[in-house]
Design a protein around this motif. Structure first.
Motif, PDB file in Angstrom:
ATOM      1  N   ASP A  25     -32.261 -89.080 -22.247  1.00  0.00           N
ATOM      2  CA  ASP A  25     -31.774 -89.038 -23.353  1.00  0.00           C
ATOM      3  C   ASP A  25     -30.416 -88.480 -23.128  1.00  0.00           C
ATOM      4  OD1 ASP A  25     -34.346 -89.589 -24.547  1.00  0.00           O
ATOM      5  OD2 ASP A  25     -34.917 -87.381 -24.741  1.00  0.00           O
ATOM      6  N   TRP A  26     -30.016 -87.569 -22.386  1.00  0.00           N
ATOM      7  CA  TRP A  26     -28.645 -87.099 -22.321  1.00  0.00           C
ATOM      8  C   TRP A  26     -27.784 -88.181 -21.861  1.00  0.00           C
ATOM      9  CZ3 TRP A  26     -24.844 -87.432 -18.881  1.00  0.00           C
ATOM     10  CH2 TRP A  26     -23.568 -86.562 -19.187  1.00  0.00           C
ATOM     11  N   LEU A  27     -27.992 -89.072 -20.986  1.00  0.00           N
ATOM     12  CA  LEU A  27     -27.427 -90.337 -20.522  1.00  0.00           C
ATOM     13  C   LEU A  27     -27.277 -90.965 -21.607  1.00  0.00           C
ATOM     14  CD1 LEU A  27     -25.798 -91.669 -18.152  1.00  0.00           C
ATOM     15  CD2 LEU A  27     -27.892 -92.616 -17.414  1.00  0.00           C
ATOM     16  N   ALA A  28     -28.274 -91.565 -22.411  1.00  0.00           N
ATOM     17  CA  ALA A  28     -28.192 -92.366 -23.578  1.00  0.00           C
ATOM     18  C   ALA A  28     -27.123 -91.959 -24.636  1.00  0.00           C
ATOM     19  CB  ALA A  28     -29.645 -92.443 -24.165  1.00  0.00           C
ATOM     20  N   ALA A  29     -27.022 -90.525 -24.685  1.00  0.00           N
ATOM     21  CA  ALA A  29     -26.250 -89.968 -25.687  1.00  0.00           C
ATOM     22  C   ALA A  29     -24.763 -90.040 -25.091  1.00  0.00           C
ATOM     23  CB  ALA A  29     -26.696 -88.735 -26.016  1.00  0.00           C
ATOM     24  N   HIS A  30     -24.527 -90.110 -23.874  1.00  0.00           N
ATOM     25  CA  HIS A  30     -23.211 -89.810 -23.187  1.00  0.00           C
ATOM     26  C   HIS A  30     -22.613 -91.144 -22.356  1.00  0.00           C
ATOM     27  CE1 HIS A  30     -22.820 -85.755 -24.203  1.00  0.00           C
ATOM     28  NE2 HIS A  30     -24.043 -85.340 -24.078  1.00  0.00           N
ATOM     29  N   ARG A  31     -23.363 -91.966 -22.144  1.00  0.00           N
ATOM     30  CA  ARG A  31     -23.029 -93.140 -21.306  1.00  0.00           C
ATOM     31  C   ARG A  31     -21.741 -93.751 -21.642  1.00  0.00           C
ATOM     32  NH1 ARG A  31     -24.430 -98.186 -22.906  1.00  0.00           N
ATOM     33  NH2 ARG A  31     -25.925 -98.533 -24.659  1.00  0.00           N
ATOM     34  N   GLU A  32     -21.501 -93.948 -22.812  1.00  0.00           N
ATOM     35  CA  GLU A  32     -20.086 -94.588 -23.292  1.00  0.00           C
ATOM     36  C   GLU A  32     -18.973 -93.429 -23.502  1.00  0.00           C
ATOM     37  OE1 GLU A  32     -20.791 -96.716 -26.942  1.00  0.00           O
ATOM     38  OE2 GLU A  32     -22.350 -97.863 -26.072  1.00  0.00           O
ATOM     39  N   ASP A  33     -19.478 -92.339 -22.835  1.00  0.00           N
ATOM     40  CA  ASP A  33     -18.123 -91.410 -23.113  1.00  0.00           C
ATOM     41  C   ASP A  33     -17.220 -91.667 -22.051  1.00  0.00           C
ATOM     42  OD1 ASP A  33     -19.621 -90.077 -24.863  1.00  0.00           O
ATOM     43  OD2 ASP A  33     -20.021 -88.203 -23.410  1.00  0.00           O
ATOM     44  N   GLU A  34     -15.691 -91.745 -22.141  1.00  0.00           N
ATOM     45  CA  GLU A  34     -14.707 -92.348 -21.510  1.00  0.00           C
ATOM     46  C   GLU A  34     -14.814 -91.609 -19.994  1.00  0.00           C
ATOM     47  OE1 GLU A  34      -9.853 -92.367 -21.131  1.00  0.00           O
ATOM     48  OE2 GLU A  34     -11.118 -91.401 -23.215  1.00  0.00           O
ATOM     49  N   GLN A  35     -15.168 -90.687 -19.839  1.00  0.00           N
ATOM     50  CA  GLN A  35     -15.025 -90.034 -18.538  1.00  0.00           C
ATOM     51  C   GLN A  35     -16.567 -89.961 -17.889  1.00  0.00           C
ATOM     52  OE1 GLN A  35     -12.807 -86.272 -18.739  1.00  0.00           O
ATOM     53  NE2 GLN A  35     -11.594 -87.397 -17.225  1.00  0.00           N
ATOM     54  N   VAL A  36     -17.490 -90.701 -18.343  1.00  0.00           N
ATOM     55  CA  VAL A  36     -18.974 -90.706 -17.588  1.00  0.00           C
ATOM     56  C   VAL A  36     -19.027 -91.983 -17.048  1.00  0.00           C
ATOM     57  CG1 VAL A  36     -21.355 -91.013 -18.007  1.00  0.00           C
ATOM     58  CG2 VAL A  36     -20.206 -89.147 -19.310  1.00  0.00           C
ATOM     59  N   ARG A  37     -19.463 -91.720 -15.818  1.00  0.00           N
ATOM     60  CA  ARG A  37     -19.562 -93.337 -15.049  1.00  0.00           C
ATOM     61  C   ARG A  37     -20.929 -93.066 -14.444  1.00  0.00           C
ATOM     62  NH1 ARG A  37     -15.749 -93.921 -17.322  1.00  0.00           N
ATOM     63  NH2 ARG A  37     -13.515 -94.655 -16.618  1.00  0.00           N
ATOM     64  N   ILE A  38     -21.549 -94.304 -14.341  1.00  0.00           N
ATOM     65  CA  ILE A  38     -22.856 -94.441 -14.028  1.00  0.00           C
ATOM     66  C   ILE A  38     -22.996 -95.088 -12.687  1.00  0.00           C
ATOM     67  CG2 ILE A  38     -25.346 -94.984 -14.724  1.00  0.00           C
ATOM     68  CD1 ILE A  38     -24.351 -95.073 -17.550  1.00  0.00           C
ATOM     69  N   VAL A  39     -23.632 -94.567 -11.694  1.00  0.00           N
ATOM     70  CA  VAL A  39     -23.469 -95.288 -10.468  1.00  0.00           C
ATOM     71  C   VAL A  39     -25.137 -95.609  -9.983  1.00  0.00           C
ATOM     72  CG1 VAL A  39     -23.316 -95.023  -8.012  1.00  0.00           C
ATOM     73  CG2 VAL A  39     -21.568 -94.107  -9.561  1.00  0.00           C
ATOM     74  N   ASP A  40     -25.359 -96.949  -9.682  1.00  0.00           N
ATOM     75  CA  ASP A  40     -26.789 -97.640  -9.523  1.00  0.00           C
ATOM     76  C   ASP A  40     -26.443 -97.713  -7.973  1.00  0.00           C
ATOM     77  OD1 ASP A  40     -28.450 -99.616  -8.585  1.00  0.00           O
ATOM     78  OD2 ASP A  40     -28.572-100.098 -10.908  1.00  0.00           O
ATOM     79  N   VAL A  41     -27.437 -97.132  -7.287  1.00  0.00           N
ATOM     80  CA  VAL A  41     -27.274 -97.027  -5.699  1.00  0.00           C
ATOM     81  C   VAL A  41     -28.505 -97.926  -5.214  1.00  0.00           C
ATOM     82  CG1 VAL A  41     -26.491 -95.157  -5.834  1.00  0.00           C
ATOM     83  CG2 VAL A  41     -28.950 -95.162  -5.304  1.00  0.00           C
ATOM     84  N   ARG A  42     -29.151 -98.938  -6.030  1.00  0.00           N
ATOM     85  CA  ARG A  42     -30.096 -99.715  -5.487  1.00  0.00           C
ATOM     86  C   ARG A  42     -29.471-100.975  -4.817  1.00  0.00           C
ATOM     87  NH1 ARG A  42     -32.760-102.146 -10.252  1.00  0.00           N
ATOM     88  NH2 ARG A  42     -30.657-101.881 -11.202  1.00  0.00           N
ATOM     89  N   ASP A  43     -29.927-101.644  -4.006  1.00  0.00           N
ATOM     90  CA  ASP A  43     -29.416-102.948  -3.357  1.00  0.00           C
ATOM     91  C   ASP A  43     -28.865-103.844  -4.560  1.00  0.00           C
ATOM     92  OD1 ASP A  43     -30.254-102.335  -0.950  1.00  0.00           O
ATOM     93  OD2 ASP A  43     -32.117-103.511  -1.094  1.00  0.00           O
ATOM     94  N   ALA A  44     -27.772-104.429  -4.060  1.00  0.00           N
ATOM     95  CA  ALA A  44     -26.870-105.418  -4.901  1.00  0.00           C
ATOM     96  C   ALA A  44     -27.793-106.499  -5.753  1.00  0.00           C
ATOM     97  CB  ALA A  44     -25.911-105.967  -4.244  1.00  0.00           C
ATOM     98  N   TRP A  45     -28.835-106.956  -5.047  1.00  0.00           N
ATOM     99  CA  TRP A  45     -29.808-108.201  -5.755  1.00  0.00           C
ATOM    100  C   TRP A  45     -30.509-107.197  -6.552  1.00  0.00           C
ATOM    101  CZ3 TRP A  45     -34.857-107.801  -6.054  1.00  0.00           C
ATOM    102  CH2 TRP A  45     -35.549-106.714  -5.273  1.00  0.00           C
ATOM    103  N   GLU A  46     -30.933-106.153  -6.578  1.00  0.00           N
ATOM    104  CA  GLU A  46     -31.708-105.279  -7.753  1.00  0.00           C
ATOM    105  C   GLU A  46     -30.677-105.124  -8.940  1.00  0.00           C
ATOM    106  OE1 GLU A  46     -34.771-102.541  -5.984  1.00  0.00           O
ATOM    107  OE2 GLU A  46     -32.996-102.348  -4.867  1.00  0.00           O
ATOM    108  N   TYR A  47     -29.520-104.907  -8.753  1.00  0.00           N
ATOM    109  CA  TYR A  47     -28.647-104.535  -9.745  1.00  0.00           C
ATOM    110  C   TYR A  47     -28.409-105.807 -10.463  1.00  0.00           C
ATOM    111  CZ  TYR A  47     -24.084-103.362 -11.652  1.00  0.00           C
ATOM    112  OH  TYR A  47     -23.032-103.203 -12.338  1.00  0.00           O
ATOM    113  N   ASP A  48     -28.151-106.822  -9.802  1.00  0.00           N
ATOM    114  CA  ASP A  48     -27.862-108.208 -10.482  1.00  0.00           C
ATOM    115  C   ASP A  48     -29.007-108.774 -10.897  1.00  0.00           C
ATOM    116  OD1 ASP A  48     -25.268-107.956  -9.877  1.00  0.00           O
ATOM    117  OD2 ASP A  48     -25.277-108.985  -7.740  1.00  0.00           O
TER     118      ASP A  48
END
Length: 268
Positions: free
Chosen positions: A10-33
């Motif tokens: 819920d916190w991330l959904a509310a803040h994910r478009e904030d200018e200084q919030v950066r979301i990092v996905d650490v899964r394998d690249a094929w999962e991300y894509d």
């Protein structure tokens, strides 16, 4: 749970478009894509920030290598990073630990993982447009860092610190540090929700193992991946005296450190 360490979907959904919030996905690249990712997330796969060549302590990649990853991902030192994976957070927690070690002040773990997010919120297969930065790391000094090495661990054993082994039972029985308590890192996760159990439940669970905030605690596993998750959880619960044995049992055995084997007794 301290949201400066662990944040809810819920916190991330509310803040994910904030200018200084950066979301990092650490899964394998094929999962991300191929499977999709949280909107706005950048891909920094687990293997890219883990190095077995001893370039830094344990499997840390080195400050310069970490800075290059952040620069390419468009991350600045002042950004709020939220990391996630799809394995209850254990790989993302390793990213959190790594970022903290290299001086990133505001890095947080998503409570849950990609699957937990996907139950309530949208995902995407579109990668965000990223403007590279010139990331400057500021590694913690040995005095500031929670990471400890062989000599410090030996001294902690002499002091009677509580050693917490986050591995599985068969690993624990095969070889462990003297007097260690086994606490499977996954016990803090609710299997149905894929999220952390409520704080009061976590505190009671940890107390049942003797893992209390008044103790000096030293965490270890085999190669310091699993303890990353436990370390982040303890920080989120307000534990302060927690050391992180980066070399873990791999280093301890390489230095012929004393170990115990077999099932733990009541005296252990």
């Amino acid at each position: 749970m301290n949201d400066s360490v662990v944040v809810t979907p819920d916190w991330l959904a509310a803040h994910r478009e904030d200018e200084q919030v950066r979301i990092v996905d650490v899964r394998d690249a094929w999962e991300y894509d191929g499977i999709g990712h949280i909107p706005g997330a950048v891909s920094i796969p687990f293997d890219s920030y883990r190095d077995e060549s001893d370039v830094d302590r344990g499997t840390l990649p080195g400050a310069d290598a970490f800075a290059d990853l952040c620069s390419e991902a468009g991350i600045s030192p002042d950004d709020t990073i939220v990391a996630y994976d799809d394995t209850h957070g254990v790989f993302a927690a390793r990213f959190v630990l790594t970022a903290l070690e290299y001086g990133h002040a505001d890095v947080r773990l998503l409570d849950g993982d990609y699957s937990a997010w996907n139950r309530e919120y949208e995902t995407t297969s579109d990668a965000p447009e990223v403007e590279p930065t010139d990331y400057e790391p500021d590694p913690l000094s040995r005095e500031e860092s929670p990471l400890v090495g062989y000599d410090a661990v030996a001294e902690a054993l002499e002091r009677g610190a509580l050693f917490v082994d986050t591995r599985e039972q068969h690993e624990f029985e095969e070889s462990r540090l003297p007097g260690a308590v086994r606490f499977d890192w996954r016990e803090v996760v609710d299997d149905e929700t894929r999220r952390l159990k409520p704080p009061a439940e976590l505190e009671a669970l940890l107390e049942s193992y003797g893992i209390t905030p008044d103790r000096e605690i030293v965490l270890y596993c085999n190669t310091a991946r699993r303890i990353s998750h436990t370390y982040v959880v303890l920080r989120a619960l307000g534990y302060e005296d927690v050391a992180f044995y980066e070399g873990s049992l791999t280093e301890w055995l390489a230095n012929d450190g004393t170990v115990e084997t077999g099932p733990a007794t009541e005296d252990d």
